[in-house]
Design a protein around this motif. Structure first.
Motif, PDB file in Angstrom:
ATOM      1  N   CYS A   1       0.832  -1.215   0.000  1.00  0.00           N
ATOM      2  CA  CYS A   1       0.000   0.000   0.000  1.00  0.00           C
ATOM      3  C   CYS A   1       0.861   1.258   0.000  1.00  0.00           C
ATOM      4  CB  CYS A   1      -0.941   0.005   1.203  1.00  0.00           C
ATOM      5  SG  CYS A   1      -2.288  -1.177   1.072  1.00  0.00           S
TER       6      CYS A   1
ATOM      7  N   ASP B   1      -7.537  -1.485  -3.128  1.00  0.00           N
ATOM      8  CA  ASP B   1      -6.939  -1.419  -4.462  1.00  0.00           C
ATOM      9  C   ASP B   1      -6.072  -2.635  -4.762  1.00  0.00           C
ATOM     10  OD1 ASP B   1      -8.005   1.187  -4.885  1.00  0.00           O
ATOM     11  OD2 ASP B   1      -6.361   2.021  -3.697  1.00  0.00           O
TER      12      ASP B   1
ATOM     13  N   CYS C   1      -1.718   3.263  -2.299  1.00  0.00           N
ATOM     14  CA  CYS C   1      -3.087   2.796  -2.475  1.00  0.00           C
ATOM     15  C   CYS C   1      -3.623   2.268  -1.153  1.00  0.00           C
ATOM     16  CB  CYS C   1      -3.141   1.707  -3.549  1.00  0.00           C
ATOM     17  SG  CYS C   1      -2.319   0.156  -3.090  1.00  0.00           S
TER      18      CYS C   1
END
Length: 74
Positions: free
Chosen positions: A51, A60, A56
């Motif tokens: 992430c 996602d 994100c």
């Protein structure tokens, strides 16, 4: 079936699998298995790192796909 979307995110980022393996501190072989959805689990620390790398959220990183009937596997 839940599928990790990290390979698509990696391609969009323009970086290599080698680069990502170094960022995550995992071997190229283990990274490849993860990117090809051939693992049974992923550590939270790895998800958090993905992430941060791809900027994100966990939403996602994953895609939900329909299961294919037996015999229609790729």
């Amino acid at each position: 079936m839940i599928r990790l979307n990290a390979l698509e995110l990696l391609e969009k980022s323009g970086h290599s699998k080698y680069w990502l393996s170094k960022q995550l501190g995992i071997s190229g072989q283990n990274l490849n298995k993860m990117l090809l959805n051939q693992t049974k689990s992923i550590r939270y620390v790895t998800l958090e790192a993905l992430c941060q790398i791809f900027k994100c959220t966990p939403n996602d990183l994953f895609l939900m796909e329909e299961e294919r009937p037996e015999g229609n596997q790729r």
